[in-house]
Write a protein that holds these residues in place. Structure first.
Motif, mmCIF file in Angstrom:
data_model
loop_
_atom_site.group_PDB
_atom_site.id
_atom_site.type_symbol
_atom_site.label_atom_id
_atom_site.label_comp_id
_atom_site.label_asym_id
_atom_site.label_seq_id
_atom_site.Cartn_x
_atom_site.Cartn_y
_atom_site.Cartn_z
ATOM 1 N N CYS A 1 3.437 -25.073 -31.066
ATOM 2 C CA CYS A 1 2.037 -25.018 -31.061
ATOM 3 C C CYS A 1 1.282 -23.599 -30.693
ATOM 4 O O CYS A 1 0.556 -23.437 -31.343
ATOM 5 N N LYS B 1 -6.795 -26.471 -36.462
ATOM 6 C CA LYS B 1 -7.203 -27.785 -37.292
ATOM 7 C C LYS B 1 -6.449 -29.040 -36.627
ATOM 8 O O LYS B 1 -6.628 -29.952 -37.493
ATOM 9 N N CYS B 2 -5.315 -28.657 -35.672
ATOM 10 C CA CYS B 2 -4.738 -29.913 -35.177
ATOM 11 C C CYS B 2 -5.083 -30.430 -33.998
ATOM 12 O O CYS B 2 -4.931 -31.415 -33.740
ATOM 13 N N CYS C 1 5.299 -32.466 -37.921
ATOM 14 C CA CYS C 1 3.843 -32.099 -37.848
ATOM 15 C C CYS C 1 3.411 -31.600 -39.397
ATOM 16 O O CYS C 1 4.248 -31.233 -40.021
ATOM 17 N N PRO C 2 2.223 -31.450 -39.892
ATOM 18 C CA PRO C 2 1.553 -31.033 -41.026
ATOM 19 C C PRO C 2 2.203 -29.443 -41.191
ATOM 20 O O PRO C 2 2.197 -29.199 -42.405
ATOM 21 N N ALA C 3 2.431 -28.705 -40.108
ATOM 22 C CA ALA C 3 3.027 -27.395 -40.366
ATOM 23 C C ALA C 3 4.493 -27.285 -40.704
ATOM 24 O O ALA C 3 5.094 -26.281 -40.701
ATOM 25 N N TYR D 1 -6.330 -32.778 -37.422
ATOM 26 C CA TYR D 1 -5.665 -34.052 -37.953
ATOM 27 C C TYR D 1 -5.169 -34.985 -37.188
ATOM 28 O O TYR D 1 -5.333 -35.049 -36.038
ATOM 29 N N CYS E 1 1.527 -21.691 -33.961
ATOM 30 C CA CYS E 1 1.133 -22.201 -35.275
ATOM 31 C C CYS E 1 -0.014 -21.731 -35.943
ATOM 32 O O CYS E 1 -1.121 -21.444 -35.076
ATOM 33 N N ALA E 2 -0.137 -21.742 -37.137
ATOM 34 C CA ALA E 2 -1.287 -21.101 -37.984
ATOM 35 C C ALA E 2 -2.292 -21.752 -38.028
ATOM 36 O O ALA E 2 -3.540 -21.533 -38.246
ATOM 37 N N ILE E 3 -2.129 -23.202 -37.978
ATOM 38 C CA ILE E 3 -3.116 -24.215 -38.278
ATOM 39 C C ILE E 3 -3.604 -25.038 -36.953
ATOM 40 O O ILE E 3 -4.048 -26.214 -36.923
ATOM 41 N N ARG E 4 -3.240 -24.499 -35.775
ATOM 42 C CA ARG E 4 -3.372 -24.902 -34.629
ATOM 43 C C ARG E 4 -4.771 -25.519 -34.319
ATOM 44 O O ARG E 4 -5.099 -26.539 -33.839
#
Length: 208
Positions: free
Chosen positions: A56, A64-65, A28-30, A12, A59-62
């Protein structure tokens, strides 16, 4: 979604984070809030860091970030809001921005590449101002030659120089400035032989 340069552009980017002006923080996106943490001066500009390490970690989408072990850090400059406003104005009026090329960029390109003035050689603000003034004077002379031509420019300069010299000349017997009669440009040119032919002659150099 916008991507960053990390991992080949698979993460991201900053545009995916929404700035909350009232809280001075990023979302953030999350959906987590990245508060303001610290600031540092970079090349004369104040850069502010926003991050939330605890958010962070879980975070489930870390993946991707960010690839940073401390979590995602978003940087923002103090004048970034002004820069964003200018960028929007440019995008809304692209035809106005296009005028920059033939008007402003041409001058700097000629000075840097055609005249070889890529860097300032002096040190100190006042000396650099003087050096830059000389560069601009050379560019203006080059531009005047392109528009008027060499002969027309020399003719204009010669008449201007002679008029300036004539305004400062006076008979040697006069002592009071108020009673000094003005000397004509013709008499000065006759006395000093400052004719147009002499000014055009490349072998003759006259300094004023």
């Amino acid at each position: 979604r916008e991507y960053s340069r990390q991992r080949g552009g698979a993460l991201y980017g900053k545009d995916s984070f929404r700035y909350l002006k009232t809280k001075d923080a990023y979302r953030c996106p999350a959906g987590a809030i990245l508060p303001r943490k610290h600031e540092i001066e970079v090349r004369g500009r104040l850069r502010i860091a926003y991050h939330n390490s605890s958010a962070c970690e879980s975070c489930a989408i870390r993946s991707k970030c960010t690839a940073n072990v401390k979590g995602r850090i978003v940087y923002r400059y103090r004048d970034e809001e002004v820069a964003a406003m200018v960028r929007k104005r440019m995008e809304a009026n692209p035809e106005v921005y296009k005028r920059r090329g033939p008007t402003v960029e041409k001058c700097f390109g000629t000075i840097k590449w055609a005249m070889g003035c890529e860097n300032l050689l002096m040190k100190g603000l006042e000396k650099c101002r003087g050096e830059w003034s000389l560069m601009c004077a050379c560019y203006n002379m080059k531009r005047a030659i392109s528009i008027l031509g060499v002969e027309k420019l020399l003719e204009e300069l010669s008449s201007s120089v002679l008029s300036r010299i004539a305004s400062r000349c006076s008979p040697s017997g006069s002592k009071k400035a108020g009673n000094r009669p003005r000397t004509s440009a013709r008499s000065v040119s006759t006395k000093w032989n400052l004719t147009f032919e002499n000014l055009v002659n490349p072998k003759l150099t006259v300094y004023f």
